[in-house]
Design a protein around this motif. Structure first.
Motif, short mmCIF file in Angstrom:
data_model
loop_
_atom_site.label_atom_id
_atom_site.label_comp_id
_atom_site.label_asym_id
_atom_site.label_seq_id
_atom_site.Cartn_x
_atom_site.Cartn_y
_atom_site.Cartn_z
N GLY A 34 1.13 -5.77 -8.05
CA GLY A 34 2.44 -5.13 -8.00
C GLY A 34 2.86 -4.69 -9.39
N THR A 36 2.20 -3.49 2.56
CA THR A 36 0.94 -3.00 2.01
C THR A 36 -0.20 -3.58 2.84
N TRP A 70 -5.05 -0.84 1.25
CA TRP A 70 -5.08 -0.83 -0.21
C TRP A 70 -5.46 0.52 -0.80
N TRP A 78 -2.43 2.58 -0.75
CA TRP A 78 -1.50 2.10 -1.78
C TRP A 78 -1.89 2.64 -3.15
N SER A 135 -2.56 -9.80 2.51
CA SER A 135 -2.67 -8.53 3.23
C SER A 135 -3.87 -8.58 4.18
N HIS A 162 0.82 -7.84 -2.14
CA HIS A 162 1.73 -7.13 -3.03
C HIS A 162 3.03 -7.91 -3.18
#
Length: 278
Positions: A168, A268, A271, A274, A219, A194
């Motif tokens: 993050g 999230t 990935w 993201w 996640s 995250h």
């Protein structure tokens, strides 16, 4: 004590660092009164400026602690990870025991202990909250001992959140391996979370009063390490890294309790997407 303006409980946070400060700000935005502790005199004003009631507290071995009314809150979040230094690492469980002693002086206490999925070790399988913890690192062993000490204390109820690797703001994953060569275990699955989901899960537990459980917080997207980190390095514009295309020790962190108790959807969960949006 409760917030006099509404029925939301007061929350005390031990350790207003990367996660703790973010959680405190979101709790304030949701209408909670928040008390926050730091071991650094210079950080007191930062907490006060954010609307957090600041406390200078150090629970280290041999430290003199005057917590005043810090522990009178209905909910206490403990988020102080063990330090890597071997001298202070050995004191970690004693530090958590000291916090438990102060907490036990107040009734109806809910404790949320921020733990780590390192307590599982690399079991070469998928692990969930029903998996027996078997830490392989000194820090993982200290964290598990701290968990168990809190759970045995009958003066309060303990909720445990085991975070996977943290990413993050200020923790871009591209920095982890930039420029390194022949990094082992390239095909191992990643286990990351995250900051927004760290905070989101915590707030959902408090909102739903879903206390007393162990929550794996990771996640659901478990890409191969080499694939993800090469993409992360490229997205951050950093020096390339190379990985050995092999699979050695590994684990996949799965959660039964996050969907069951919280009905929580990860912010999230992809990935690569993201990284594109970063």
């Amino acid at each position: 004590m409760s917030n006099p303006n509404n029925n939301t409980p007061c929350v005390s946070i031990i350790g207003c660092g990367w996660y703790g400060l973010a959680a405190a700000k979101q709790l304030l935005a949701a209408g909670y009164t928040v008390k926050g502790s730091t071991t650094t005199q210079q950080k007191l004003q930062q907490l006060a400026d954010a609307g957090i009631e600041p406390y200078l507290l150090d629970f280290g071995l041999g430290k003199s602690v005057d917590p005043k009314d810090f522990f009178s809150s209905e909910i206490l979040i403990i988020c102080i990870p063990p330090q890597r230094n071997s001298d202070t690492l050995s004191q970690y469980t004693a530090k958590i025991d000291t916090i438990a002693m102060f907490s036990a002086q107040y009734p109806k206490k809910e404790i949320i202990f921020i733990s780590s999925t390192s307590v599982y070790g690399d079991a070469n399988c998928t692990v969930d909250e029903n998996t027996v913890a078997n830490p392989q690192t000194p820090s993982g062993k200290q964290i598990l001992a701290a968990e168990q000490g809190l759970q045995k204390n009958s003066h309060f109820r303990t909720t445990i959140i085991r975070f996977s690797g943290l990413v993050g703001p200020g923790r871009h994953p591209g920095r982890f391996f930039t420029g390194k060569k022949n990094i082992p275990n390239g095909r191992a699955p990643i286990n990351l979370i995250h900051l927004d989901d760290c905070v989101g899960i915590t707030l959902e537990i408090i909102k739903r009063q879903a206390f007393g459980y162990i929550y794996n917080a990771s996640s659901p997207d478990h890409l191969q390490k080499q694939h993800f980190y090469q993409q992360a390095i490229k997205a951050a514009g950093l020096a390339e890294a190379t990985f050995i295309d092999e699979l050695k020790e590994w684990k996949i962190i799965s959660s039964l309790q996050v969907p069951k108790q919280l009905n929580y959807t990860f912010k999230t969960a992809n990935w690569i997407q993201w990284l594109k949006d970063f």
